[in-house]
Design an enzyme around this catalytic site. Structure first.
Site, PDB file in Angstrom:
ATOM      1  N   HIS A   1       1.718   4.532  -2.933  1.00 15.37           N
ATOM      2  CA  HIS A   1       1.893   5.987  -2.804  1.00 15.37           C
ATOM      3  C   HIS A   1       3.252   6.417  -3.357  1.00 15.37           C
ATOM      4  O   HIS A   1       3.356   7.393  -4.107  1.00 15.37           O
ATOM      5  CB  HIS A   1       1.810   6.404  -1.333  1.00 15.37           C
TER       6      HIS A   1
ATOM      7  N   HIS B   1       0.837  -1.203   0.000  1.00 17.85           N
ATOM      8  CA  HIS B   1       0.000   0.000   0.000  1.00 17.85           C
ATOM      9  C   HIS B   1       0.874   1.256   0.000  1.00 17.85           C
ATOM     10  O   HIS B   1       0.653   2.184  -0.806  1.00 17.85           O
ATOM     11  CB  HIS B   1      -0.901  -0.026   1.239  1.00 17.85           C
ATOM     12  N   GLU B   2       1.878   1.282   0.866  1.00 20.96           N
ATOM     13  CA  GLU B   2       2.751   2.453   0.967  1.00 20.96           C
ATOM     14  C   GLU B   2       3.590   2.630  -0.300  1.00 20.96           C
ATOM     15  O   GLU B   2       3.845   3.760  -0.732  1.00 20.96           O
ATOM     16  CB  GLU B   2       3.652   2.348   2.194  1.00 20.96           C
TER      17      GLU B   2
ATOM     18  N   ASP C   1      -5.637   8.868   3.568  1.00 21.13           N
ATOM     19  CA  ASP C   1      -5.801   8.980   2.119  1.00 21.13           C
ATOM     20  C   ASP C   1      -7.103   9.681   1.735  1.00 21.13           C
ATOM     21  O   ASP C   1      -7.113  10.549   0.856  1.00 21.13           O
ATOM     22  CB  ASP C   1      -5.754   7.583   1.484  1.00 21.13           C
TER      23      ASP C   1
END
Length: 356
Positions: free
Chosen positions: A62, A58-59, A160
């Site tokens: 980004h 997930h990170e 987010d």
């Protein structure tokens, strides 16, 4: 981040783990062991590790999206409450910020979809057995990824969803006002999350609420500070009245200067006024705690990695150097002689003077 250590690099970012992450593993393992024995403990720890692998993905969602806009991600840290990708800066164009914010949850949706294709078919009844082996491993992992995608889209800035909310507000107002509104909304949501965590006995939810509340306020202050800094130069913020040290001064002399003044950073200059480095209170206390002889000269403990800028440097560039961990930014002549220096604290004081 304090209390975290590096475990390597991946895709250009330093991977770090906060020490409290191991407390989470220990808590999960002990709780599972008391109910299910060693097999349950091993499976639950494996599930947490798989879950945090998804958090890491997930990170990186980004980070990789930010890289498309020329923004680097120096490090990614795993915490008990999730992951934290430290971007050099957030894109200020609303469309780019939305893309970066959505990239993380999108990764979780993709993982969920892949797990479903591999045979997992979670339903929300599984939530009651998410921490037990009743539901199979893949089904639990798929459901958690779907939950992560939905949870991260809550409009609690700077999560987010809150960043998407801020970016949408930027379409109709300036960034400072949009950030202020988004941070207030985020803090309201954080209070509700904290209340929900207390009512349900969920400590993780309470920790997330505290993090969101504090982070929303911090980012609001940072955006405001940067907005004002774009109109100022280094000479507008520098400290010009300060105590200097010479490289031959001893630790005793430095300690006396700490007691005598309110300074936290002490520039070390030679007889010609050329900057050699800085000594901070923290560094002084550290060497004194190590029983270093008081007759030791300052030149042995100075920090020489101090950015140097001319008087006409924009204050925003100075802030960038301070954000990267510099104790101070020295303002020097073209020849290298010290005129003054800037710290994050005195920039904050300048913001107050400017009425922001």
């Amino acid at each position: 981040m304090t209390w975290s250590f590096s475990v390597g690099r991946l895709l250009g970012s330093d991977l770090r783990i906060h020490v409290t992450f191991f407390l989470l593993l220990a808590w999960v393992g002990l709780r599972a062991y008391s109910d299910q024995g060693w097999p349950g403990a091993i499976e639950n720890i494996a599930f947490v590790l798989a879950l945090f692998a998804c958090v890491l993905a997930h990170e990186f969602g980004h980070a990789l999206m930010a890289r498309r806009y020329g923004i680097k991600t120096p490090d990614i840290t795993l915490l008990p409450i999730g992951g934290l990708a430290r971007l050099e800066r957030m894109p200020e164009k609303p469309a780019q910020e939305i893309a970066v914010a959505l990239a993380g949850p999108a990764v979780n949706v993709v993982i969920w979809g892949v797990l479903v294709l591999l045979g997992a078919w979670p339903n929300f009844d599984t939530l009651d057995t998410i921490d037990t082996p009743v539901a199979d491993f893949m089904t639990r992992l798929a459901l958690v990824n779907l939950f992560l995608a939905i949870f991260n889209m809550i409009p609690a800035f700077p999560m987010d969803g809150g960043r998407v909310f801020r970016a949408a507000l930027c379409l109709t107002m300036d960034r400072v006002r949009a950030t202020r509104i988004a941070s207030i909304a985020g803090q309201v949501v954080a209070v509700l999350l904290g209340f929900g965590g207390l009512m349900t006995g969920n400590p993780v939810l309470v920790l997330i609420a505290v993090f969101v509340f504090v982070a929303a306020n911090a980012e609001n202050q940072d955006v405001t500070m940067r907005s004002v800094s774009r109109r100022l130069l280094a000479r507008d913020a520098m400290i010009t009245s300060f105590e200097r040290l010479s490289p031959d001064d001893t630790l005793t002399t430095t300690a006396e200067a700490v007691i005598r003044t309110t300074q936290h950073e002490f520039p070390v200059v030679d007889t010609q006024g050329y900057l050699l480095g800085f000594v901070t209170r923290e560094r002084l206390f550290q060497v004194l705690a190590e029983d270093t002889p008081r007759s030791t000269s300052v030149r042995e403990i100075i920090d020489t990695n101090i950015p140097r800028v001319p008087l006409t440097t924009g204050l925003e560039a100075v802030l960038d150097s301070l954000h990267k961990g510099a104790a101070a930014v020295a303002v020097c002549t073209a020849e290298g002689q010290l005129i003054g220096y800037i710290t994050r604290e005195n920039v904050g004081e300048l913001m107050i003077i400017k009425g922001r």
